[in-house]
Enzyme design. Structure first.
Site, PDB file in Angstrom:
ATOM      1  N   GLY A  75     -10.793   5.151  -0.306  1.00  8.87           N
ATOM      2  CA  GLY A  75     -11.751   4.389  -0.803  1.00  8.87           C
ATOM      3  C   GLY A  75     -12.560   5.122  -1.797  1.00  8.87           C
ATOM      4  N   GLN A 186     -16.064  -1.726   3.033  1.00  7.05           N
ATOM      5  CA  GLN A 186     -16.672  -2.293   4.526  1.00  7.05           C
ATOM      6  C   GLN A 186     -16.341  -3.769   4.625  1.00  7.05           C
ATOM      7  OE1 GLN A 186     -17.960  -0.815   6.931  1.00  7.05           O
ATOM      8  NE2 GLN A 186     -17.977   1.269   5.886  1.00  7.05           N
ATOM      9  N   SER A 206     -10.016   0.589   1.732  1.00  5.34           N
ATOM     10  CA  SER A 206      -9.811   1.608   2.336  1.00  5.34           C
ATOM     11  C   SER A 206      -9.135   1.319   3.701  1.00  5.34           C
ATOM     12  CB  SER A 206     -11.020   2.716   2.368  1.00  5.34           C
ATOM     13  OG  SER A 206     -10.458   3.865   3.152  1.00  5.34           O
ATOM     14  N   HIS A 208      -8.481   3.142   6.455  1.00  4.31           N
ATOM     15  CA  HIS A 208      -8.946   3.232   7.794  1.00  4.31           C
ATOM     16  C   HIS A 208     -10.109   2.513   8.296  1.00  4.31           C
ATOM     17  CE1 HIS A 208     -12.571   6.109   6.942  1.00  4.31           C
ATOM     18  NE2 HIS A 208     -11.986   5.981   5.707  1.00  4.31           N
ATOM     19  N   CYS A 332     -27.560  11.916   6.176  1.00  6.70           N
ATOM     20  CA  CYS A 332     -28.090  13.213   6.329  1.00  6.70           C
ATOM     21  C   CYS A 332     -27.869  13.772   7.963  1.00  6.70           C
ATOM     22  CB  CYS A 332     -29.738  13.266   6.101  1.00  6.70           C
ATOM     23  SG  CYS A 332     -30.803  12.211   7.071  1.00  6.70           S
TER      24      CYS A 332
HETATM   25  N1  PLP Z   1     -17.395   2.933   0.099  1.00  7.18           N
HETATM   26  C1  PLP Z   1     -17.972   2.497   1.229  1.00  7.18           C
HETATM   27  C2  PLP Z   1     -18.774   1.094   1.084  1.00  7.18           C
HETATM   28  C3  PLP Z   1     -17.917   3.123   2.347  1.00  7.18           C
HETATM   29  O1  PLP Z   1     -18.162   2.626   3.520  1.00  7.18           O
HETATM   30  C4  PLP Z   1     -16.900   4.355   2.402  1.00  7.18           C
HETATM   31  C5  PLP Z   1     -16.564   4.965   3.890  1.00  7.18           C
HETATM   32  O2  PLP Z   1     -17.270   5.063   4.472  1.00  7.18           O
HETATM   33  C6  PLP Z   1     -16.242   4.518   1.152  1.00  7.18           C
HETATM   34  C7  PLP Z   1     -16.449   3.961   0.059  1.00  7.18           C
HETATM   35  C8  PLP Z   1     -15.363   5.877   1.171  1.00  7.18           C
HETATM   36  O3  PLP Z   1     -13.962   5.443   1.637  1.00  7.18           O
HETATM   37  P1  PLP Z   1     -13.071   6.485   2.220  1.00  7.18           P
HETATM   38  O4  PLP Z   1     -13.649   7.417   3.390  1.00  7.18           O
HETATM   39  O5  PLP Z   1     -11.881   6.106   2.281  1.00  7.18           O
HETATM   40  O6  PLP Z   1     -13.093   7.463   1.128  1.00  7.18           O
END
Ligand code: PLP
Length: 395
Positions: A75, A186, A206, A208, A332
């Site tokens: 993602g 998400q 993404s 996963h 954090c």
């Molecule tokens: N964008 C959002 C809203 C996400 O929650 C995440 C991952 O938590 C990402 C992008 C990044 O995705 P990836 O873990 O596949 O790089």
């Protein structure tokens, strides 16, 4: 209460387990069908065919053409390619250097925008959100300038689960002829992703996050959208993203996405009911806690809270000792660092933002899981408050 034998996993917004059916679909592409999809002999053509079938599956779900789908490594890469790719292409064509995004984006968008500002001469407007983390489409309209080259607003927030009015924002972007990207990482597998109904030109996913493998993502790019490739090399993905394709991962992503949307209605209904049981249970049993995010316009699986006087990380450690995996929802790891930019943007005071807890449900969770959390969490919060100078000071 006795610690349950199994781990209770309540961090599905972080990642999910690979569905066994997805695993089964992927396996042959690591073993007997291991060809490089660019090779011309039959082993390569077999891999290419599997990849193109996967592309068609994803395109059907998004209601777009297969050639509008780019497979990426995650993602974050999809977000980077969307923002940098459009920004640089537009700048090169002399269209301008102004980007509009929100103040609650994932860092894959936020930090990319900051880098464009700092090193590449872009100006970025970070839109405010209301107390529920909602972007007002009229704020988008007001922020548009003659030199605006891209708008990027996430479909649903990863920390507090608020679902954004993407279709309305997309309409406004299109009235002004500005490319519109949404980070749907998400939302993938849960919310409808019809790119025409959402009026989006670019959309990130993404695998996963919806029971697919880690390390594979999608960027949808509407035909005609200006995009400069960020990763250069071979001519993969129609010259838009170089690199030998992760065929097994791509097959897994498509299988997982299809499974998710084949069962979205029933899964969403069941998980929403669990979420409501969890939210109501926490609010009834524990004083001085607030639900963070929108009360109804939220992802089916997200229950997130801010507890007064205590640190989210301490709650996490205590839950972990009882076999419960959760998240503070913020980037954090220590209270000495800045609390979540999302909670701050929502107007939650820094001291309260430190007490954040995100519980995100998934397909394998049960009412018993929720009830166990409801049984142990009040005691944890009470114990931590007893040790908190902030709490003692407020008495
Ligand atoms: N964008 C959002 C809203 C996400 O929650 C995440 C991952 O938590 C990402 C992008 C990044 O995705 P990836 O873990 O596949 O790089």
């Amino acid at each position: 209460m006795e610690k349950p034998k199994k781990v209770i996993y309540l961090d599905h917004a972080a990642t999910t387990a690979v569905d066994p059916r997805v695993m089964e679909a992927m396996l042959p592409y690591w073993t007997e069908r291991y060809g490089n999809a660019s090779s011309i002999y039959s082993l390569g053509r077999e891999a290419a065919r599997a990849m193109e079938e996967a592309r068609k599956t994803v395109a059907d779900i998004l209601n777009c053409e297969p050639k509008e789908i780019i497979f990426t490594s995650c993602g974050s890469e999809s977000d980077n390619l969307a923002v940098r790719g459009v920004a640089f292409a537009q700048q090169h064509r002399g269209k301008g250097n102004h980007i509009i995004t929100s103040s609650i984006e994932h860092h894959a968008i936020g930090h990319t925008c900051e880098q464009l500002e700092k090193y590449f001469g872009f100006e970025v407007t970070y839109l405010p959100v209301d107390k529920y983390a909602m972007v007002d489409p009229e704020d988008v309209r007001r922020a548009i300038r003659d030199d605006t080259v891209l708008i990027s607003v996430m479909a649903a927030n990863n920390e507090v689960g608020t679902i954004q009015p993407i279709a309305e924002i997309g309409k406004i972007a299109h009235e002004h002829g500005i490319p519109f990207h949404t980070d749907a990482v998400q939302a993938g597998g849960t919310l409808p992703l019809n790119v025409d109904e959402l009026h989006v030109d670019l959309l990130s996913l993404s695998a996963h996050k919806f029971y697919g493998p880690k390390g594979v993502g999608v960027l949808y790019v509407r035909k005609g959208t200006p995009l400069l490739p960020i990763q250069t090399g071979g001519g993969h993905e129609r010259q838009r993203r170089a690199g030998t394709e992760n065929v097994a991962g791509i097959v897994g992503l498509a299988t997982a996405l299809k499974l998710a949307y084949d069962h979205a209605e029933e899964n969403n209904a069941r998980i929403t009911a669990l979420r409501e049981r969890l939210i109501q249970g926490v609010l009834e049993r524990i004083p001085e806690v607030q639900l963070t995010g929108h009360p109804t316009q939220r992802l089916p699986n997200n229950a997130s809270f801010a507890f007064k006087y205590i640190e989210g990380e301490s709650i996490l450690l205590n839950l972990d000792m009882l076999g419960i995996c959760a998240s503070s929802g913020s980037a954090c790891t220590s209270a000495s660092l800045e609390p979540s930019h999302v909670l701050l943007a929502m107007g939650i005071p820094a001291e309260e933002a430190h007490g954040s807890l995100r519980l995100t449900l998934g397909n394998e969770n049960t009412e018993e899981d929720v009830d166990y959390v409801l049984e142990v969490l009040p005691g944890i919060v009470e114990k931590l408050r007893m040790m908190s100078p902030l709490y003692q000071g407020a008495r």
